[in-house]
Scaffold this active site. Structure first.
Site, mmCIF file in Angstrom:
data_model
loop_
_atom_site.group_PDB
_atom_site.id
_atom_site.type_symbol
_atom_site.label_atom_id
_atom_site.label_comp_id
_atom_site.label_asym_id
_atom_site.label_seq_id
_atom_site.Cartn_x
_atom_site.Cartn_y
_atom_site.Cartn_z
ATOM 1 C CE LYS A 49 31.828 42.597 41.089
ATOM 2 N NZ LYS A 49 33.187 42.957 40.262
ATOM 3 C CG ASN A 50 31.096 46.097 39.269
ATOM 4 O OD1 ASN A 50 32.122 45.852 39.570
ATOM 5 N ND2 ASN A 50 31.221 46.246 38.098
ATOM 6 C CB CYS A 88 40.064 38.362 32.621
ATOM 7 S SG CYS A 88 38.917 39.049 33.309
ATOM 8 N NE ARG A 105 38.317 43.174 32.122
ATOM 9 C CZ ARG A 105 37.285 42.837 33.604
ATOM 10 N NH1 ARG A 105 37.205 41.834 34.214
ATOM 11 N NH2 ARG A 105 36.581 44.424 34.005
ATOM 12 C CG ASP A 121 29.373 43.215 34.426
ATOM 13 O OD1 ASP A 121 30.039 42.594 33.786
ATOM 14 O OD2 ASP A 121 29.363 43.802 35.070
ATOM 15 N NE ARG A 158 36.072 38.415 41.346
ATOM 16 C CZ ARG A 158 36.815 39.221 40.587
ATOM 17 N NH1 ARG A 158 36.784 38.654 39.222
ATOM 18 N NH2 ARG A 158 36.512 40.379 39.917
#
Ligand code: UD1
Length: 424
Positions: free
Chosen positions: A22-23, A116, A121, A308, A400
């Site tokens: 994803k990132n 967030c 952030r 994460d 997501r």
């Protein structure tokens, strides 16, 4: 809002393929704004954040079509420079469009992403970087307005030292510097594999970059870039989540399409906790047939233990006989999952940025609420290991960042189903 119903207790067994990162995709997609033309981004994960970035790219005039895991982007008509609040507010990574827009068009107006679920952030380092590259920055009505000061609309190379090794700021500055006049040096740059992969993609587009994968990246600006195709690297966070799921359920699974090198810190901790791992060039097998040993983790920038995966690890340590410390040094407030995990019987005390998890009590199913992406994953893992039924509400957070999570878990033998909004 969809929810998951999980009947805990099944041992996960079998083989699944890990999706593209994803990132990784969220950095590659905005990079296509740097050069007009058509692109093919292979191994793109089909998930909500990618759809959000596609919509934002659409606002900028680009055309994105996701067909399975093949993302086709056409930036031929992408000549708009305003990233509206409606899209940016959904996802912080939207801020990645700032660098490419400013570098290509000499100006950009990008909404500030806002807070967030787990705390502030900031984007100060992104803005500091753009200023060092010769941009004038102001904030008006919630928007960052950036303009290249030079009369020819070009950014100028400079030396940017990042006080904190930020992933997003490194990526944004890297993209902006590719079209700047002269040489840019980023020190204390992020080492994360997704930034190295972004740099390689930019090189394939014609950028002159050295030092990728080190903390000093040097970019020699070029007049223009050209389109290129790219394959997204595997998602190390998704992989870590399934490894922990198997460890929590006395499972035996094999993950395909992984890069074990990117997972070294997680693999090390899983072994320390008592799991047996078998590692090959692009597969990882994990077997666990006992309670885990209490195992402390402290999150750090890559190659350290990823923030994460902090929530998932906390969930895992609820099964250990004894106390473990889970410390987050990247995001000090990222513990929204702790009270929800307590609803399944966990004993978790959070003081500042450290959680003490006292495990070993039997977990029992409960209704729990997702608060953010990785917190939601930790709740699903706890539900898989708990006795009885767990309802995980608001799983749009999970959608997501996890492609077809219930399908993958079902393939591994879990009892999990999604209840659609209309059925709730
Ligand atoms: C990225 C990841 C996210 C991950 C995080 C840390 C993406 C799309 N998201 O987020 O999943 O959790 O890295 O690995 O890749 N900071 C500042 N000023 C800034 C920017 C960041 O102080 O301008 C601080 C943050 O508050 C945080 C630290 O730097 O304490 C790291 O954040 P950063 O690496 O920027 O995270 P993101 O790029 O937003």
């Amino acid at each position: 809002m969809d929810k998951f119903i999980i009947e805990g207790g099944a041992n996960l067994k079998g083989r699944i393929k890990i999706a593209g990162a994803k990132n990784g995709s969220l950095a590659l997609m905005p990079a296509t704004l740097l050069a007009s033309g058509t692109y093919h981004l292979k191994n793109t994960p089909n998930l909500r954040d990618v759809w959000t970035m596609s919509r934002l790219m659409g606002e900028l005039g680009a055309f994105c079509e996701l067909n399975g895991n093949d993302l086709f982007i056409d930036t031929t008509k992408a000549d708009k420079t305003i990233a509206p609040y409606e899209q940016v507010k959904k996802m912080r990574a939207s801020f990645y469009v700032l660098g490419p827009l400013l570098a290509r068009w000499g100006e950009a107006k990008v909404s500030l992403p806002g807070g967030c679920a787990w705390g502030p952030r900031p984007v100060d380092l992104h803005l500091k970087g753009m200023k060092k590259l010769g941009a004038e920055i102001s904030v008006e009505n919630g928007y960052v307005i950036a303009k290249a000061k030079s009369p020819n609309g070009k950014l100028k190379g400079g030396h940017i030292h990042l006080d904190v090794s930020s992933v997003g700021a490194s990526g944004n500055i890297l993209m902006a510097a590719t079209l700047a006049e002269g040489i840019t040096t980023i020190t204390n740059a992020a080492l994360e594999p997704e930034i190295t992969a972004l740099g390689r993609f930019l090189q394939d587009m014609g950028a002159k970059i050295s030092g990728l994968g080190t903390s000093t990246i040097e970019i020699e600006g070029v007049d223009e870039l050209h389109p290129a195709d790219v394959t997204t690297i595997p998602d190390r966070i998704e992989a870590a989540t399934y490894l922990i799921a198997a460890a929590m359920t006395g499972g035996h699974i094999e993950l395909q399409n992984v890069n074990p090198y990117h997972l070294a810190a997680v693999i090390d901790k899983l072994e320390e906790s008592g799991c047996e791992l078998d590692i090959n060039s692009d597969t990882i097998s994990l077997k666990m047939d006992k309670s885990p040993k209490p195992t402390n983790v402290t999150t750090a920038i890559y190659p350290g233990f990823p923030t994460d995966v902090q929530a998932q690890w906390m969930s895992y340590m609820m099964l250990a006989n004894g106390s473990s410390h889970v410390v987050d040094n990247i995001y000090y407030d990222r513990f929204k999952h702790a009270p929800e995990l307590s609803r399944l019987g966990a004993d978790v005390d959070v003081v500042d940025n450290a959680a003490i998890v006292t495990g070993g009590k039997a977990l029992s199913g409960a209704t729990v609420m997702s608060s953010d992406l990785r917190a939601s994953a930790s709740l699903v893992l706890a539900g898989l290991a708990a006795k009885g039924e767990t309802e995980v509400l608001r799983i749009y957070h999970l959608d997501r960042g996890y492609e077809a999570m219930e399908e993958k878990l079902t393939k591994l033998g879990a009892n999990i189903q999604r209840l659609k909004t209309e059925l709730i």
